[in-house]
Design a protein around this motif. Structure first.
Motif, PDB file in Angstrom:
ATOM      1  N   THR A   9       0.804  -1.231   0.000  1.00  0.00           N
ATOM      2  CA  THR A   9       0.000   0.000   0.000  1.00  0.00           C
ATOM      3  C   THR A   9       0.829   1.269   0.000  1.00  0.00           C
ATOM      4  OG1 THR A   9      -0.113   0.055   2.421  1.00  0.00           O
ATOM      5  CG2 THR A   9      -1.866  -1.152   1.245  1.00  0.00           C
ATOM      6  N   GLN A  10       2.129   1.149   0.234  1.00  0.00           N
ATOM      7  CA  GLN A  10       3.057   2.280   0.350  1.00  0.00           C
ATOM      8  C   GLN A  10       2.684   3.203   1.513  1.00  0.00           C
ATOM      9  OE1 GLN A  10       3.486   4.238  -3.473  1.00  0.00           O
ATOM     10  NE2 GLN A  10       4.605   2.520  -4.314  1.00  0.00           N
ATOM     11  N   ILE A  11       2.117   2.607   2.575  1.00  0.00           N
ATOM     12  CA  ILE A  11       1.725   3.378   3.754  1.00  0.00           C
ATOM     13  C   ILE A  11       2.794   3.224   4.835  1.00  0.00           C
ATOM     14  CG2 ILE A  11       0.056   3.561   5.643  1.00  0.00           C
ATOM     15  CD1 ILE A  11      -2.123   2.880   3.615  1.00  0.00           C
ATOM     16  N   LEU A  12       3.271   4.371   5.319  1.00  0.00           N
ATOM     17  CA  LEU A  12       4.227   4.422   6.421  1.00  0.00           C
ATOM     18  C   LEU A  12       3.426   4.691   7.690  1.00  0.00           C
ATOM     19  CD1 LEU A  12       7.179   4.446   7.424  1.00  0.00           C
ATOM     20  CD2 LEU A  12       7.205   6.903   6.940  1.00  0.00           C
ATOM     21  N   THR A  13       3.537   3.778   8.657  1.00  0.00           N
ATOM     22  CA  THR A  13       2.785   3.880   9.898  1.00  0.00           C
ATOM     23  C   THR A  13       3.731   4.139  11.058  1.00  0.00           C
ATOM     24  OG1 THR A  13       1.202   2.272   9.017  1.00  0.00           O
ATOM     25  CG2 THR A  13       1.132   2.675  11.386  1.00  0.00           C
ATOM     26  N   SER A  14       3.290   5.017  11.954  1.00  0.00           N
ATOM     27  CA  SER A  14       4.049   5.353  13.150  1.00  0.00           C
ATOM     28  C   SER A  14       3.086   5.410  14.326  1.00  0.00           C
ATOM     29  CB  SER A  14       4.749   6.699  12.952  1.00  0.00           C
ATOM     30  OG  SER A  14       3.782   7.727  12.996  1.00  0.00           O
ATOM     31  N   PRO A  15       3.584   5.619  15.546  1.00  0.00           N
ATOM     32  CA  PRO A  15       2.679   5.668  16.699  1.00  0.00           C
ATOM     33  C   PRO A  15       1.591   6.744  16.591  1.00  0.00           C
ATOM     34  CG  PRO A  15       4.929   5.444  17.442  1.00  0.00           C
ATOM     35  CD  PRO A  15       4.983   5.682  15.963  1.00  0.00           C
ATOM     36  N   ARG A  16       1.845   7.802  15.877  1.00  0.00           N
ATOM     37  CA  ARG A  16       0.877   8.894  15.786  1.00  0.00           C
ATOM     38  C   ARG A  16       0.078   8.929  14.494  1.00  0.00           C
ATOM     39  NH1 ARG A  16       3.650  14.121  18.554  1.00  0.00           N
ATOM     40  NH2 ARG A  16       3.360  13.399  20.677  1.00  0.00           N
TER      41      ARG A  16
END
Length: 110
Positions: free
Chosen positions: A14-21
């Motif tokens: 999906t080319q999604i970068l996920t982080s805690p926020r």
């Protein structure tokens, strides 16, 4: 397949970068730069390697490819700085390249 570095996760599908926020769908070039950095982690990735990862064929490479990569790094630093709780950043080693830095909580206590 997903790449991880500390509290960051990049989904290759999906080319999604996920982080805690939160999460952000990365633009094509930003995605390829971030994927290259995450694959190498704290090891330096040269500008030439980043350019090769973004533009597979030299004829696709824009005239100012280094500037384009620097723009990607700037975009990624902005997102990571706001969303990774100050734990990660993209660092540069002048004349060598870029790498991901993981500032663990114990580093702040020293």
């Amino acid at each position: 397949m997903k790449l991880t570095f500390g509290n960051l996760e990049l989904d290759n599908d999906t080319q999604i970068l996920t982080s805690p926020r939160g999460a952000l769908r990365l633009a094509h070039n930003d995605y390829h730069v971030m994927a290259a950095l995450m694959r190498r982690g704290t090891r330096i990735t040269t500008m030439d390697a980043l350019i090769s990862d973004v533009w597979s064929y030299p004829r696709e490479e824009p005239e100012f490819a280094e500037d384009a990569v620097r723009d990607c790094i700037k975009n990624l630093r902005g997102f990571i700085g706001l969303s990774a709780l100050g734990r990660h950043t993209i660092k540069s080693e002048r004349g060598c390249g870029y790498y991901l830095d993981d500032k663990r909580p114990e580093d702040h206590e020293k």
